[in-house]
Design a protein around this motif. Sequence first.
Motif: not given
Length: 137
Positions: A61, A76, A80, A131-132
């Motif tokens: 981010c 995204l 995502e 995302k993670r």
Amino acid sequence: MLDTIPHAEEMIRLLGRPLYDIWNALCAFIEEKYAMERLWNAGGRAWKYEYKYRRGGKTLCALYAGENRMGFMVVLGKNEREAFEADRASYSRKVQSAYDEAPTYHDGKWLMLEPTDTAEFEEYGKLLAVKRKPNRK
């Protein structure tokens, strides 16, 4: 990358004290969950500074600082976006609206939020987890 990282006084003048406190709270929120490289850059046309969280060449981010405003961006990708859309109802109308209005580019949907308090941080955490997965417990 910036030659000179802005100091606290400059950030307070730029953002204003209330947003500076929110900026710091958001950084602490992210850093509590993620061990990442942090990079300062120029913010482009719309912002003065960009503060990016990256690991392994991938951006998680970025925070943006401008005159009396701040931004929080998550890009995204295709998978995502599918994950977000499958769980869309669990997000606030504000986040859903920002998602709907976000432009889509070759690398994904650029979702920009402009926090004015800490109330949405849990939703931001959900977006980041799409995302993670957090790498700190």
